[in-house]
Design a protein around this motif. Structure first.
Motif, PDB file in Angstrom:
ATOM      1  N   ARG A 119       0.746  -0.874 -13.657  1.00 14.46           N
ATOM      2  CA  ARG A 119       0.140  -0.974 -14.987  1.00 14.46           C
ATOM      3  C   ARG A 119      -0.301   0.377 -15.557  1.00 14.46           C
ATOM      4  N   ASP A 120      -0.878   1.226 -14.717  1.00 15.76           N
ATOM      5  CA  ASP A 120      -1.452   2.477 -15.213  1.00 15.76           C
ATOM      6  C   ASP A 120      -0.492   3.660 -15.152  1.00 15.76           C
ATOM      7  N   SER A 138       0.832  -1.204   0.000  1.00 20.91           N
ATOM      8  CA  SER A 138       0.000   0.000   0.000  1.00 20.91           C
ATOM      9  C   SER A 138       0.867   1.256   0.000  1.00 20.91           C
ATOM     10  N   GLN A 170       2.478 -10.978  -4.343  1.00 20.90           N
ATOM     11  CA  GLN A 170       2.992  -9.615  -4.238  1.00 20.90           C
ATOM     12  C   GLN A 170       3.382  -9.076  -5.612  1.00 20.90           C
ATOM     13  N   ARG A 171       3.978  -9.935  -6.444  1.00 23.30           N
ATOM     14  CA  ARG A 171       4.376  -9.509  -7.788  1.00 23.30           C
ATOM     15  C   ARG A 171       3.161  -9.081  -8.618  1.00 23.30           C
ATOM     16  N   ARG A 172       2.063  -9.839  -8.496  1.00 15.97           N
ATOM     17  CA  ARG A 172       0.848  -9.462  -9.224  1.00 15.97           C
ATOM     18  C   ARG A 172       0.286  -8.148  -8.700  1.00 15.97           C
ATOM     19  N   ASP A 173       0.329  -7.956  -7.384  1.00 15.24           N
ATOM     20  CA  ASP A 173      -0.146  -6.692  -6.801  1.00 15.24           C
ATOM     21  C   ASP A 173       0.694  -5.513  -7.294  1.00 15.24           C
ATOM     22  N   THR A 175       2.466  -5.423 -10.042  1.00 13.60           N
ATOM     23  CA  THR A 175       2.200  -5.242 -11.468  1.00 13.60           C
ATOM     24  C   THR A 175       0.929  -4.447 -11.668  1.00 13.60           C
ATOM     25  N   ASP A 176      -0.089  -4.756 -10.888  1.00  7.95           N
ATOM     26  CA  ASP A 176      -1.352  -4.018 -10.981  1.00  7.95           C
ATOM     27  C   ASP A 176      -1.145  -2.544 -10.636  1.00  7.95           C
ATOM     28  N   ALA A 177      -0.289  -2.279  -9.635  1.00 10.31           N
ATOM     29  CA  ALA A 177      -0.016  -0.897  -9.249  1.00 10.31           C
ATOM     30  C   ALA A 177       0.762  -0.146 -10.329  1.00 10.31           C
ATOM     31  N   ARG A 208       1.947   1.691  -3.581  1.00  9.12           N
ATOM     32  CA  ARG A 208       0.863   2.270  -4.381  1.00  9.12           C
ATOM     33  C   ARG A 208       0.749   3.773  -4.153  1.00  9.12           C
TER      34      ARG A 208
END
Length: 506
Positions: free
Chosen positions: A422-423, A387, A413-416, A418-420, A390
């Motif tokens: 991405r944009d 967090s 954690q890697r997927r989280d 990556t999601d952070a 992010r």
């Protein structure tokens, strides 16, 4: 009589007269007028002719390699080895675009034959991408070849069938002049029309070039402030044109606890090399590194600081960048509340600075600490949780890249992360470093504003898309259709009546 322009050796600060005269209004008009005349030829040229031209331009660079490197060493402070590699990259770009032009898929040829559809009778419609017109290209300070006169913007615009007028960068005037001569000689030898490649010198000439009604698009790599000035000029035109700018990027890099447990020393060495390569003057330099709080993170930070303390000052590209580097460091410390971890040092000669390592806690991070520092500086942000990451990424201006270092077992954690990321970036790098941009078909070198203001890349084959526009022919007689849209076998991939059709023998 107009005075000629000076160039400066960043190693010493010595200035010398180049003999190059700033281009006046008449000179700009002459360049754009001949470019417009050349466009009448290039827009109708075959892909085979255009591919041959690009290969001839690459060969021209190779013939002038020694003279180009000699000029750039004296004007940029970059090493001969780095510049030699950059000439090779520039030649490679021309040849890669030649291959793409010959293959033909980039024009997106589509044929929908007339017939009865679910909506009733439908006309014959054929569509492909066509050249946009003369393109203005602004050379970049940090890449005197790969992003300047002989760079990717020039190569991709020419590949699309468009003439180019380059505005030479004031930091490497002689390099720009020699680069132009190399291309112009090769183009003339190949039989290309006069005006295919032009060049102008001086800030005022650049402004006049962007405002000229014969220019149909602008490619720019440089500062956000200058890019915004050019956008204002474009907005004032009677007919605004596309502006493809690469402007500012801090390129956040995130390191997880698991990655530190596995390879702290390797990450520290790679991070320092990426931050200080070419004196930190790369648009993909990781300017902000997010490191876990705690003992494992302390070890990595100490390793980076030790590497910085053992390093020697590096020469920056010019006096303006040298002065701005010191100013930005001061703002990061005083306004951004970052803590210096080593003493700031300048070199004894020319425009040189030592590597800088600053640190801040994620809880204290704000937009004031997110300013891009063009030079050998990294800001380390110590975080407690995803967090926190992010929140920091939200405060950082959007970038060309974001990098994630993690351990194989940290899949959640890697997927989280990556999601952070991405944009906020145009390219996500895993367990590596963002500097060293590959020139290839798949590369994307762009990102959300202010990294760039476009959905298109400035590196790789799809960079050509910026300088093309769609055109459709409805119920057209065969004799007015481009060869690529005529019925029968075609030497390029096409979509015919909704089905992808490959060339014979593919």
């Amino acid at each position: 009589m107009t005075a000629s322009m000076f160039t400066t050796d960043p190693h010493t600060g010595d200035r010398r007269d180049t003999g190059i005269i700033p281009t006046d209004a008449a000179g700009v008009i002459a360049a754009t007028t001949t470019a417009a005349a050349a466009f009448a030829v290039t827009r109708a040229s075959s892909r085979t002719w255009r591919a041959g031209l690009l290969r001839a331009l690459a060969d021209g660079l190779e013939r002038h390699r020694a003279a180009l490197i000699e000029a750039a060493v004296a004007e940029t402070g970059l090493t001969a080895a780095r510049l030699d590699g950059e000439v090779s990259r520039s030649a490679f770009q021309f040849r890669l675009f030649a291959d793409a032009v010959q293959e033909g898929g980039y024009i997106e040829a589509i044929i929908d034959h007339a017939g009865t559809t679910e909506l009733g009778p439908a006309p014959d419609v054929r569509r492909m991408l066509v050249p946009i017109g003369p393109v203005a290209v602004f050379g970049a300070s940090n890449f005197p070849f790969a992003f300047s006169v002989v760079g990717g913007d020039t190569a991709s615009a020419l590949a699309g069938g468009n003439p180019v007028v380059v505005k030479a960068h004031s930091s490497h005037l002689v390099t720009s002049q020699r680069s132009f001569v190399a291309l112009a000689e090769a183009a003339e030898r190949y039989g290309a029309p006069t005006g295919l490649i032009g060049i102008v010198y001086g800030q005022q000439a650049g402004a006049l070039l962007v405002a000229d009604p014969r220019i149909t698009a602008v490619g720019f790599t440089g500062s956000l402030a200058t890019g915004q000035i050019l956008q204002e000029i474009i907005a004032a035109r009677e007919a605004p044109i596309p502006f493809f700018g690469e402007l500012s990027s801090v390129n956040p890099l995130v390191i997880t606890t698991g990655a530190l447990r596995e390879r702290t020393a390797t990450i520290a060495a790679g991070l320092f090399a990426s931050v200080t390569g070419s004196a930190g003057q790369l648009c993909t330099k990781p300017g902000i590194a997010l490191v876990p709080a705690g003992a494992a993170g302390d070890v990595l930070v100490a390793a980076v600081v030790a590497l910085a303390e053992a390093s020697t000052p590096q020469t920056l590209l010019n006096e303006r960048i040298h002065e701005a580097f010191g100013d930005i460091r001061s703002r990061l410390v005083h306004d951004g509340r970052a803590r210096p971890l080593i003493a700031s040092r300048s070199g004894e000669n020319g425009f040189s600075r030592s590597a800088e390592v600053l640190e801040i806690d994620a809880a204290a991070f704000s937009s004031a600490a997110a300013e891009e520092a063009f030079g050998p500086l990294v800001l380390i942000v110590r975080y407690e949780s995803v967090s926190d990451v992010r929140a920091v990424l939200t405060a950082i201006p959007h970038s060309l890249t974001a990098t994630i270092h993690s351990a194989p077992a940290e899949d959640v954690q890697r997927r989280d992360l990556t999601d952070a990321a991405r944009d906020v970036a145009g390219r996500i790098v895993y367990d590596g470093f963002p500097t060293g941009v590959r020139v290839s078909w798949a590369m994307h070198h762009g990102g959300p504003w202010p990294a760039t203001n476009t959905q298109h890349t400035s590196v790789g084959v799809t960079a050509i898309r910026r300088f093309l526009r769609p055109l459709a022919w409805q119920d057209a007689p065969t004799d007015v259709l481009p060869e690529e849209l005529r019925d029968g076998p075609a030497a390029l991939p096409r979509r015919v009546d909704g089905m992808l059709v490959l060339p014979p023998g593919s």
